[in-house]
Motif scaffolding. Structure first.
Motif, PDB file in Angstrom:
ATOM      1  N   PRO A 247       0.809  -1.223   0.000  1.00  0.00           N
ATOM      2  CA  PRO A 247       0.000   0.000   0.000  1.00  0.00           C
ATOM      3  C   PRO A 247       0.844   1.276   0.000  1.00  0.00           C
ATOM      4  N   LEU A 248       1.933   1.271   0.769  1.00  0.00           N
ATOM      5  CA  LEU A 248       2.792   2.454   0.802  1.00  0.00           C
ATOM      6  C   LEU A 248       3.384   2.724  -0.573  1.00  0.00           C
ATOM      7  N   MET A 249       3.880   1.670  -1.238  1.00  0.00           N
ATOM      8  CA  MET A 249       4.492   1.848  -2.555  1.00  0.00           C
ATOM      9  C   MET A 249       3.471   2.319  -3.584  1.00  0.00           C
ATOM     10  N   LEU A 250       2.252   1.800  -3.511  1.00  0.00           N
ATOM     11  CA  LEU A 250       1.219   2.239  -4.438  1.00  0.00           C
ATOM     12  C   LEU A 250       0.850   3.707  -4.215  1.00  0.00           C
ATOM     13  N   GLY A 251       1.049   4.180  -2.982  1.00  0.00           N
ATOM     14  CA  GLY A 251       0.701   5.551  -2.670  1.00  0.00           C
ATOM     15  C   GLY A 251       1.748   6.574  -3.055  1.00  0.00           C
ATOM     16  N   VAL A 252       2.994   6.132  -3.254  1.00  0.00           N
ATOM     17  CA  VAL A 252       4.067   7.085  -3.541  1.00  0.00           C
ATOM     18  C   VAL A 252       3.819   7.873  -4.834  1.00  0.00           C
ATOM     19  N   PRO A 253       3.501   7.212  -5.964  1.00  0.00           N
ATOM     20  CA  PRO A 253       3.256   8.005  -7.179  1.00  0.00           C
ATOM     21  C   PRO A 253       2.113   8.999  -7.031  1.00  0.00           C
ATOM     22  N   GLN A 254       1.060   8.605  -6.276  1.00  0.00           N
ATOM     23  CA  GLN A 254      -0.053   9.527  -6.061  1.00  0.00           C
ATOM     24  C   GLN A 254       0.389  10.735  -5.235  1.00  0.00           C
ATOM     25  N   MET A 255       1.199  10.483  -4.193  1.00  0.00           N
ATOM     26  CA  MET A 255       1.698  11.585  -3.374  1.00  0.00           C
ATOM     27  C   MET A 255       2.550  12.536  -4.211  1.00  0.00           C
ATOM     28  N   VAL A 256       3.458  11.945  -5.007  1.00  0.00           N
ATOM     29  CA  VAL A 256       4.346  12.769  -5.828  1.00  0.00           C
ATOM     30  C   VAL A 256       3.545  13.540  -6.872  1.00  0.00           C
ATOM     31  N   GLY A 257       2.593  12.862  -7.503  1.00  0.00           N
ATOM     32  CA  GLY A 257       1.785  13.527  -8.517  1.00  0.00           C
ATOM     33  C   GLY A 257       0.997  14.696  -7.953  1.00  0.00           C
ATOM     34  N   ALA A 258       0.417  14.501  -6.779  1.00  0.00           N
ATOM     35  CA  ALA A 258      -0.342  15.576  -6.146  1.00  0.00           C
ATOM     36  C   ALA A 258       0.562  16.743  -5.780  1.00  0.00           C
ATOM     37  N   ALA A 259       1.767  16.428  -5.317  1.00  0.00           N
ATOM     38  CA  ALA A 259       2.712  17.489  -4.955  1.00  0.00           C
ATOM     39  C   ALA A 259       3.142  18.285  -6.187  1.00  0.00           C
ATOM     40  N   LEU A 260       3.439  17.576  -7.264  1.00  0.00           N
ATOM     41  CA  LEU A 260       3.858  18.267  -8.490  1.00  0.00           C
ATOM     42  C   LEU A 260       2.741  19.150  -9.035  1.00  0.00           C
ATOM     43  N   GLU A 261       1.515  18.700  -8.890  1.00  0.00           N
ATOM     44  CA  GLU A 261       0.375  19.517  -9.338  1.00  0.00           C
ATOM     45  C   GLU A 261       0.292  20.814  -8.531  1.00  0.00           C
ATOM     46  N   GLN A 262       0.525  20.711  -7.226  1.00  0.00           N
ATOM     47  CA  GLN A 262       0.512  21.915  -6.387  1.00  0.00           C
ATOM     48  C   GLN A 262       1.658  22.862  -6.743  1.00  0.00           C
ATOM     49  N   MET A 263       2.790  22.293  -7.157  1.00  0.00           N
ATOM     50  CA  MET A 263       3.982  23.104  -7.414  1.00  0.00           C
ATOM     51  C   MET A 263       4.016  23.704  -8.809  1.00  0.00           C
ATOM     52  N   ASP A 264       3.095  23.290  -9.665  1.00  0.00           N
ATOM     53  CA  ASP A 264       3.097  23.763 -11.044  1.00  0.00           C
ATOM     54  C   ASP A 264       3.000  25.290 -11.099  1.00  0.00           C
ATOM     55  N   GLY A 265       3.988  25.897 -11.768  1.00  0.00           N
ATOM     56  CA  GLY A 265       3.997  27.344 -11.932  1.00  0.00           C
ATOM     57  C   GLY A 265       4.517  28.133 -10.761  1.00  0.00           C
ATOM     58  N   LYS A 266       4.926  27.452  -9.696  1.00  0.00           N
ATOM     59  CA  LYS A 266       5.401  28.136  -8.491  1.00  0.00           C
ATOM     60  C   LYS A 266       6.903  28.429  -8.592  1.00  0.00           C
ATOM     61  N   SER A 267       7.356  29.394  -7.787  1.00  0.00           N
ATOM     62  CA  SER A 267       8.787  29.700  -7.701  1.00  0.00           C
ATOM     63  C   SER A 267       9.509  28.607  -6.923  1.00  0.00           C
ATOM     64  N   GLU A 268      10.816  28.617  -6.968  1.00  0.00           N
ATOM     65  CA  GLU A 268      11.589  27.609  -6.236  1.00  0.00           C
ATOM     66  C   GLU A 268      11.294  27.666  -4.743  1.00  0.00           C
ATOM     67  N   ALA A 269      11.256  28.879  -4.193  1.00  0.00           N
ATOM     68  CA  ALA A 269      10.975  29.026  -2.757  1.00  0.00           C
ATOM     69  C   ALA A 269       9.593  28.486  -2.420  1.00  0.00           C
ATOM     70  N   GLU A 270       8.608  28.761  -3.271  1.00  0.00           N
ATOM     71  CA  GLU A 270       7.255  28.272  -3.027  1.00  0.00           C
ATOM     72  C   GLU A 270       7.190  26.751  -3.135  1.00  0.00           C
ATOM     73  N   LYS A 271       7.950  26.186  -4.069  1.00  0.00           N
ATOM     74  CA  LYS A 271       7.989  24.727  -4.204  1.00  0.00           C
ATOM     75  C   LYS A 271       8.541  24.083  -2.936  1.00  0.00           C
ATOM     76  N   TYR A 272       9.586  24.667  -2.387  1.00  0.00           N
ATOM     77  CA  TYR A 272      10.156  24.116  -1.158  1.00  0.00           C
ATOM     78  C   TYR A 272       9.171  24.224   0.010  1.00  0.00           C
ATOM     79  N   GLN A 273       8.412  25.288   0.061  1.00  0.00           N
ATOM     80  CA  GLN A 273       7.393  25.415   1.116  1.00  0.00           C
ATOM     81  C   GLN A 273       6.358  24.301   0.999  1.00  0.00           C
ATOM     82  N   ILE A 274       5.949  24.006  -0.218  1.00  0.00           N
ATOM     83  CA  ILE A 274       4.976  22.927  -0.446  1.00  0.00           C
ATOM     84  C   ILE A 274       5.585  21.578  -0.071  1.00  0.00           C
ATOM     85  N   ILE A 275       6.829  21.348  -0.464  1.00  0.00           N
ATOM     86  CA  ILE A 275       7.517  20.089  -0.140  1.00  0.00           C
ATOM     87  C   ILE A 275       7.612  19.903   1.369  1.00  0.00           C
ATOM     88  N   ASP A 276       8.002  20.959   2.083  1.00  0.00           N
ATOM     89  CA  ASP A 276       8.140  20.872   3.537  1.00  0.00           C
ATOM     90  C   ASP A 276       6.796  20.570   4.198  1.00  0.00           C
TER      91      ASP A 276
END
Length: 375
Positions: A247-276
């Protein structure tokens, strides 16, 4: 004022940093525990069983080059656990160069290793210092297995997998998201880096010793293509890794995909805030201490070539303890003898694959390798 401790554990209050302090105590090596929060450092280090039996100091240090130089001056070895390393590692490496200290870290970031090799290898070599990023269970044990395979002539292709049972730390989760946001992942084909395809989901692969297929990811490409790129014995390297928790492994791509969607168009500093923020929400607490009956590890390497076939399997337990022990042993080695190689050097190039295997076996963290040769 320069420290009189020859070994520095930077990030000693973290999960792996504390374990490194434990093994330095077992080696009876005095050390300086350094980090950004003195009270947290003090509470973590003083909780190490028997810590009063080894000489140690605790120092709070700002994460800047001048402050790190001041804290590290007088040391011979810096063991860095503060990641993601592509984000935080450069001042630490540069401070080591300035004070003349060997450097290791526990990273699993291919982009960091490529960058560190290009930027710092020559300067470390010129000072007869070793720069060993990636001294960690997730990649060093696979490198040990690969080198055992390469003892058999006729192989030039390494198919590597690593699995373990456990929980990622906040730093590990942060690294996964940072790699996804800022880095490409490569494997090695005919001594050239080739980018992994942008696949949706995970790879299904055979796991030695079980009937169920495992789920694995390239994890940013791993360290192995970087370590073996200049090895004349090796032409091709592909490495995959995973947690033995479907279950954890199946969830990793979904977590990463959701994070990348949030980071789309953001500055580097904003991306790091989302990652944190996502990293803290996924795992906000420190994982429980490892249990050798539960937290097992498995590293498997199939090596092939025109005239050879070799398989090496190394089973172990407690991957964070393995990482900590490898770093403590590296410090013990460097205090008594020069590394086997200077400049940018992998775990095995710097300290010897048979030596590292022997240490892990002596502390009860790995079994003897199972090697099958088909020539």
């Amino acid at each position: 004022m320069p420290t009189d401790k020859r070994v520095v554990v930077y990030g000693a209050s973290g999960y792996t940093g504390r374990l490194i302090c434990e093994y330095l105590r077992e080696y009876n090596i005095p050390f300086l525990a350094a980090g950004r929060d003195h009270s947290r450092l003090k509470s973590v280090v003083e909780a190490v069983p028997g810590i009063e039996t080894v000489d140690h100091d605790i120092v709070e240090v700002e994460h800047s080059l001048p402050a790190l130089v001041e804290a590290f001056r007088g040391a011979d070895v810096v063991l860095n656990t503060v990641g993601p390393f592509a984000r935080w590692g450069h001042p630490v490496v540069e401070a080591c160069l300035e004070v003349g200290a060997h450097y290791t870290d526990t990273n699993g970031e291919q982009n960091w290793m490529i960058d560190a090799k290009e930027r710092y290898a020559a300067d470390f070599a010129a000072k007869s210092l070793v720069l060993t990023p990636g001294l960690a269970q997730m990649y060093s044990i696979g490198e040990i297995a690969a080198n055992i395979c390469l003892e058999t002539p006729g192989v030039d292709t390494l198919d590597i997998e690593v699995f373990w049972k456990g929980h990622p730390t906040v730093a590990s989760t942060n690294t996964i998201l940072t790699n996804a946001a800022f880095a490409k992942a490569y494997y090695l084909e005919q001594n050239e880096y080739v980018e992994w395809p942008d696949e949706d989901g995970v790879y299904q692969i055979v796991v030695p010793g079980q009937h169920e297929l495992g789920l694995a990811l390239p994890w940013g490409g791993t360290s192995h293509p970087v370590w073996f790129k200049d090895d004349p014995r090796v032409a091709n390297v592909r490495a995959l890794g995973g947690v033995l928790n479907r279950p954890l492994m199946l969830g990793v791509p979904q977590m990463v995909g959701a994070a990348l969607e949030q980071m789309d168009g953001k500055s580097e500093a904003e991306k790091y805030q989302i990652i944190d923020a996502i990293s803290a929400s996924v795992r906000s607490e420190t994982p429980p201490r490892e249990n050798p009956r539960i937290n097992t590890s498995l590293d498997s390497v199939y090596a092939s070539g025109p005239l050879g076939r070799v398989h090496c399997l190394i089973n172990g337990n407690c991957n964070y303890k393995q990482t900590a022990l490898l770093n403590a042993y590296a410090a013990a080695h460097l205090l008594k003898a020069p590394p086997h190689a200077v400049g940018f050097a992998s775990s095995c190039q710097a300290f010897g694959h048979r030596e590292l295997l022997g240490v892990l076996h002596a502390f009860g963290l790995v079994l003897d390798p199972v090697v099958t040769v088909n020539n």
